[in-house]
Scaffold this motif. Structure first.
Motif, PDB file in Angstrom:
ATOM      1  N   TYR A 155       0.552  -1.146  -0.300  1.00 43.82           N
ATOM      2  CA  TYR A 155       0.083  -0.175   0.151  1.00 43.82           C
ATOM      3  C   TYR A 155       0.928   1.468  -0.300  1.00 43.82           C
ATOM      4  CZ  TYR A 155       1.346   0.153   5.149  1.00 43.82           C
ATOM      5  OH  TYR A 155       1.846   0.110   6.283  1.00 43.82           O
ATOM      6  N   SER A 161      -4.806  -5.385   4.582  1.00 40.49           N
ATOM      7  CA  SER A 161      -5.635  -6.502   3.651  1.00 40.49           C
ATOM      8  C   SER A 161      -4.751  -7.514   4.100  1.00 40.49           C
ATOM      9  CB  SER A 161      -5.110  -6.048   1.873  1.00 40.49           C
ATOM     10  OG  SER A 161      -3.639  -5.197   1.851  1.00 40.49           O
ATOM     11  N   PRO A 163      -3.407  -2.630  -2.946  1.00 43.98           N
ATOM     12  CA  PRO A 163      -4.312  -1.721  -1.988  1.00 43.98           C
ATOM     13  C   PRO A 163      -3.898  -0.141  -1.034  1.00 43.98           C
ATOM     14  CG  PRO A 163      -2.755  -3.255  -0.399  1.00 43.98           C
ATOM     15  CD  PRO A 163      -2.434  -3.797  -2.240  1.00 43.98           C
TER      16      PRO A 163
END
Length: 174
Positions: free
Chosen positions: A22, A170, A165
Motif C-alpha cells: 500500500y 489487507s 491496496p
C-alpha cells in the motif's frame, strides 16, 4: 551528455516487500536502514530500468523471497548518469564507486564513497542517479532522492485497475 534530464517519462521497475504494497512510493525503508546511494535518514526509491534487474537487485543473490513488482513512471528528474565514464569523471568519481564496499565502510565508521557522492550530487541539484546493477550485469538502476514534492520530479505507480491496496488492512497478522 553530462546529466540525464528525462525529457519524457522514464519507465522503471521496483520490487519490494509485499507487506508494504500500500506504500509503493515510500522510500522509508531506505531511510530507516540506509542504502548504497543514501545514508540513514534519507528517503530513497531504488528501482531498475529492466524488470529482470529489479528482481535480481531485490533478492541480492540470496533466497528468492516473495516480492511485489510494480512499474513506475518518472518524469522531470535530473539524474546523474553514473553509468557514463565521462559523467563520473566530470563529478570527480571513478568506476570504483560501483564496487564500493559501502556496508563494510559503515561498519568501520567511515563514510562510503556512494554516500559522499550523494551529498555532492544532491547539493548540486540532482534528484538521483543512474548506476549499473551490481546483481544483474548489463542492467541499470536508479536511486531517486526527491519525488512528488514541490519542484520535484513526478513519480507515479502504474496501476490502471487500482489493484494495489491503500492501507495495511489487507494483511493478516501473523
Amino acid at each position: 551528455m553530462p546529466d540525464a534530464q528525462s525529457a519524457g517519462p522514464l519507465i522503471l521497475w521496483r520490487a519490494y516487500v509485499p507487506k508494504w504494497s500500500y506504500l509503493p512510493l515510500s522510500g522509508d525503508g531506505a531511510a530507516r536502514f540506509g542504502g548504497r546511494w543514501n545514508p540513514v535518514g534519507v528517503p530513497t526509491i531504488y528501482a531498475a530500468r529492466e524488470l529482470s534487474t529489479a528482481w535480481a537487485e531485490y533478492n541480492q543473490g540470496f533466497v528468492q523471497h516473495p516480492a511485489l513488482i510494480v512499474q513506475l513512471e518518472l518524469a522531470g528528474a535530473r539524474l546523474a548518469d553514473l553509468t557514463n565514464a565521462a559523467v563520473l569523471e566530470e563529478h570527480g568519481f571513478d568506476r570504483a564507486i560501483h564496487r564500493s564496499e559501502w556496508r563494510s565502510d559503515l561498519d568501520k565508521g567511515n563514510v562510503p564513497a556512494p554516500h559522499r557522492a550523494y551529498r555532492k550530487l544532491f547539493g548540486a541539484g540532482f534528484d538521483g542517479v543512474f548506476y549499473p546493477s551490481f546483481m544483474s550485469p548489463g542492467g541499470s538502476c536508479v536511486a531517486l532522492w526527491r519525488w512528488n514534492g514541490p519542484d520535484a520530479p513526478a513519480l507515479r505507480i502504474i496501476d490502471p485497475d487500482g489493484r494495489l491496496p491503500t492501507s495495511p488492512a489487507s494483511w493478516r497478522k501473523s
